[in-house]
Design a protein around this motif. Structure first.
Motif, PDB file in Angstrom:
ATOM      1  N   LEU A 160      20.481  25.544 -32.149  1.00 49.20           N
ATOM      2  CA  LEU A 160      19.391  24.686 -32.620  1.00 49.20           C
ATOM      3  C   LEU A 160      18.108  24.969 -31.848  1.00 49.20           C
ATOM      4  CD1 LEU A 160      21.340  21.341 -33.116  1.00 49.20           C
ATOM      5  CD2 LEU A 160      20.248  22.702 -34.920  1.00 49.20           C
ATOM      6  N   SER A 161      18.227  25.148 -30.537  1.00 48.96           N
ATOM      7  CA  SER A 161      17.062  25.460 -29.717  1.00 48.96           C
ATOM      8  C   SER A 161      16.427  26.769 -30.174  1.00 48.96           C
ATOM      9  CB  SER A 161      17.478  25.534 -28.246  1.00 48.96           C
ATOM     10  OG  SER A 161      16.384  25.869 -27.444  1.00 48.96           O
ATOM     11  N   GLN A 162      17.246  27.755 -30.459  1.00 46.76           N
ATOM     12  CA  GLN A 162      16.733  29.037 -30.949  1.00 46.76           C
ATOM     13  C   GLN A 162      16.025  28.883 -32.291  1.00 46.76           C
ATOM     14  OE1 GLN A 162      20.273  31.432 -30.889  1.00 46.76           O
ATOM     15  NE2 GLN A 162      20.137  31.824 -28.686  1.00 46.76           N
ATOM     16  N   ALA A 163      16.415  27.867 -33.060  1.00 45.94           N
ATOM     17  CA  ALA A 163      15.784  27.592 -34.360  1.00 45.94           C
ATOM     18  C   ALA A 163      14.595  26.640 -34.220  1.00 45.94           C
ATOM     19  CB  ALA A 163      16.820  27.017 -35.324  1.00 45.94           C
ATOM     20  N   GLY A 164      14.254  26.273 -32.976  1.00 50.58           N
ATOM     21  CA  GLY A 164      13.082  25.440 -32.733  1.00 50.58           C
ATOM     22  C   GLY A 164      13.331  23.949 -32.711  1.00 50.58           C
ATOM     23  N   VAL A 165      14.596  23.526 -32.611  1.00 51.90           N
ATOM     24  CA  VAL A 165      14.928  22.099 -32.595  1.00 51.90           C
ATOM     25  C   VAL A 165      15.509  21.723 -31.232  1.00 51.90           C
ATOM     26  CG1 VAL A 165      16.352  20.281 -33.627  1.00 51.90           C
ATOM     27  CG2 VAL A 165      15.369  22.068 -35.081  1.00 51.90           C
ATOM     28  N   ASP A 166      14.890  20.746 -30.592  1.00 53.68           N
ATOM     29  CA  ASP A 166      15.356  20.247 -29.298  1.00 53.68           C
ATOM     30  C   ASP A 166      16.257  19.042 -29.528  1.00 53.68           C
ATOM     31  OD1 ASP A 166      15.729  19.449 -26.671  1.00 53.68           O
ATOM     32  OD2 ASP A 166      13.652  18.815 -26.373  1.00 53.68           O
ATOM     33  N   VAL A 167      17.486  19.131 -29.080  1.00 55.74           N
ATOM     34  CA  VAL A 167      18.454  18.035 -29.231  1.00 55.74           C
ATOM     35  C   VAL A 167      18.156  16.909 -28.247  1.00 55.74           C
ATOM     36  CG1 VAL A 167      20.913  17.432 -29.097  1.00 55.74           C
ATOM     37  CG2 VAL A 167      20.212  19.613 -30.106  1.00 55.74           C
ATOM     38  N   GLY A 168      17.518  17.219 -27.155  1.00 56.53           N
ATOM     39  CA  GLY A 168      17.246  16.208 -26.140  1.00 56.53           C
ATOM     40  C   GLY A 168      18.388  16.111 -25.148  1.00 56.53           C
ATOM     41  N   VAL A 169      18.524  14.951 -24.540  1.00 59.35           N
ATOM     42  CA  VAL A 169      19.541  14.716 -23.518  1.00 59.35           C
ATOM     43  C   VAL A 169      20.937  14.904 -24.114  1.00 59.35           C
ATOM     44  CG1 VAL A 169      20.549  12.986 -21.972  1.00 59.35           C
ATOM     45  CG2 VAL A 169      18.066  13.132 -22.247  1.00 59.35           C
ATOM     46  N   THR A 170      21.763  15.684 -23.414  1.00 58.80           N
ATOM     47  CA  THR A 170      23.133  15.922 -23.871  1.00 58.80           C
ATOM     48  C   THR A 170      24.174  15.556 -22.820  1.00 58.80           C
ATOM     49  OG1 THR A 170      23.112  18.210 -23.087  1.00 58.80           O
ATOM     50  CG2 THR A 170      22.400  17.832 -25.371  1.00 58.80           C
ATOM     51  N   ASP A 171      23.735  15.072 -21.677  1.00 60.56           N
ATOM     52  CA  ASP A 171      24.654  14.808 -20.574  1.00 60.56           C
ATOM     53  C   ASP A 171      25.458  13.534 -20.760  1.00 60.56           C
ATOM     54  OD1 ASP A 171      23.851  17.050 -19.159  1.00 60.56           O
ATOM     55  OD2 ASP A 171      22.231  15.971 -18.143  1.00 60.56           O
ATOM     56  N   LEU A 172      26.729  13.612 -20.413  1.00 64.11           N
ATOM     57  CA  LEU A 172      27.599  12.446 -20.379  1.00 64.11           C
ATOM     58  C   LEU A 172      26.996  11.365 -19.490  1.00 64.11           C
ATOM     59  CD1 LEU A 172      30.399  11.076 -20.926  1.00 64.11           C
ATOM     60  CD2 LEU A 172      31.228  12.298 -18.908  1.00 64.11           C
ATOM     61  N   LEU A 173      26.274  11.771 -18.487  1.00 66.66           N
ATOM     62  CA  LEU A 173      25.641  10.840 -17.562  1.00 66.66           C
ATOM     63  C   LEU A 173      24.803   9.789 -18.280  1.00 66.66           C
ATOM     64  CD1 LEU A 173      25.113  10.131 -14.592  1.00 66.66           C
ATOM     65  CD2 LEU A 173      23.190  11.729 -14.658  1.00 66.66           C
ATOM     66  N   ALA A 174      24.257  10.133 -19.427  1.00 65.60           N
ATOM     67  CA  ALA A 174      23.439   9.179 -20.186  1.00 65.60           C
ATOM     68  C   ALA A 174      24.234   7.946 -20.614  1.00 65.60           C
ATOM     69  CB  ALA A 174      22.845   9.858 -21.421  1.00 65.60           C
ATOM     70  N   LEU A 175      25.564   8.056 -20.688  1.00 63.36           N
ATOM     71  CA  LEU A 175      26.412   6.925 -21.078  1.00 63.36           C
ATOM     72  C   LEU A 175      27.172   6.299 -19.920  1.00 63.36           C
ATOM     73  CD1 LEU A 175      27.928   8.025 -24.510  1.00 63.36           C
ATOM     74  CD2 LEU A 175      25.818   6.810 -24.026  1.00 63.36           C
ATOM     75  N   VAL A 176      27.058   6.879 -18.734  1.00 65.30           N
ATOM     76  CA  VAL A 176      27.732   6.310 -17.559  1.00 65.30           C
ATOM     77  C   VAL A 176      26.872   5.140 -17.070  1.00 65.30           C
ATOM     78  CG1 VAL A 176      28.513   6.717 -15.199  1.00 65.30           C
ATOM     79  CG2 VAL A 176      28.805   8.495 -16.938  1.00 65.30           C
ATOM     80  N   PRO A 177      27.430   3.932 -17.037  1.00 64.78           N
ATOM     81  CA  PRO A 177      26.635   2.764 -16.646  1.00 64.78           C
ATOM     82  C   PRO A 177      26.127   2.846 -15.204  1.00 64.78           C
ATOM     83  CG  PRO A 177      28.786   2.112 -17.537  1.00 64.78           C
ATOM     84  CD  PRO A 177      28.802   3.585 -17.359  1.00 64.78           C
ATOM     85  N   GLU A 178      24.905   2.376 -15.017  1.00 67.55           N
ATOM     86  CA  GLU A 178      24.330   2.259 -13.675  1.00 67.55           C
ATOM     87  C   GLU A 178      25.105   1.179 -12.934  1.00 67.55           C
ATOM     88  OE1 GLU A 178      22.025   2.582 -10.358  1.00 67.55           O
ATOM     89  OE2 GLU A 178      21.778   3.874 -12.125  1.00 67.55           O
ATOM     90  N   GLU A 179      25.400   1.428 -11.694  1.00 69.19           N
ATOM     91  CA  GLU A 179      26.194   0.475 -10.901  1.00 69.19           C
ATOM     92  C   GLU A 179      25.358  -0.172  -9.820  1.00 69.19           C
ATOM     93  OE1 GLU A 179      29.936   0.168 -10.833  1.00 69.19           O
ATOM     94  OE2 GLU A 179      30.184   1.363 -12.644  1.00 69.19           O
ATOM     95  N   GLY A 180      24.036  -0.240 -10.021  1.00 63.11           N
ATOM     96  CA  GLY A 180      23.073  -0.895  -9.145  1.00 63.11           C
ATOM     97  C   GLY A 180      23.507  -1.121  -7.781  1.00 63.11           C
TER      98      GLY A 180
END
Length: 180
Positions: A160-180
């Motif tokens: 997709l990147s090669q076709a000019g489309v940025d998927v954005g954030v792909t990391d599992l970390l984005a769904l790991v809850p913050e534990e303040g």
């Protein structure tokens, strides 16, 4: 001893669903011809690689559904034929493929919520697409299902990147809850 807790399986299934949605949203920005163009990837095109993931998830879920004591949620696959080729292209358009992907991801999320420690520690005997029999832990095979998704989604994000489309954030970390 279980390698993966129920919370981790739910996290992996949630990530799987979230990331697939992001990937399909990004792919939807491209015309069909671009999605179907052979880009030299292992499964040729973006559409070919996304089909591969639906095909392999179907194979694995049908194997899990055939196990003794399988969850009722997997019975929804009874009318789905077992794919015979890893490079099969049962879905020729992104919209139809996405319907199937969304359906599978919802099923996977429901299914992991039903799994017991005994089911995860059970052994699953299956025959691969080349006819070779294996027996492995259900938990290990389920972990493989999620890892396999991540592997090929990485390929698709590159295409997709090669076709000019940025998927954005792909990391599992984005769904790991913050534990303040």
């Amino acid at each position: 001893m279980s390698m993966v807790s129920d919370a981790r399986l739910t996290l992996l299934a949630s990530y799987n669903q979230w990331m697939n949605r992001r990937l399909y949203d990004a792919a939807a920005r491209l015309p069909h011809d671009t999605l179907a163009a052979d880009r030299g990837a292992f499964f040729g095109s973006i559409l070919g690689t996304l089909n591969h993931l639906v095909v392999t998830d179907t194979i694995w879920l049908k194997r899990f559904a055939a196990a003794p004591g399988a969850a009722a949620v997997l019975a929804a696959l009874d009318d789905t034929p077992m794919p015979t080729a890893l490079d099969a292209m049962p879905y020729q358009t992104l919209s139809v493929l996405r319907e199937r992907r969304d359906w599978l991801d919802a099923m996977i999320l429901r299914w992991v919520g039903t799994l017991t420690p005994a089911q995860l520690s059970a052994r699953l005997t299956y025959v691969n697409t080349k006819g070779t029999a294996f027996t492995r832990s259900a938990e290990g095979l389920l972990t493989h299902l999620f890892n396999h998704q991540t592997h090929h989604r990485g390929q698709v994000t590159t295409l997709l990147s090669q076709a000019g489309v940025d998927v954005g954030v792909t990391d599992l970390l984005a769904l790991v809850p913050e534990e303040g």
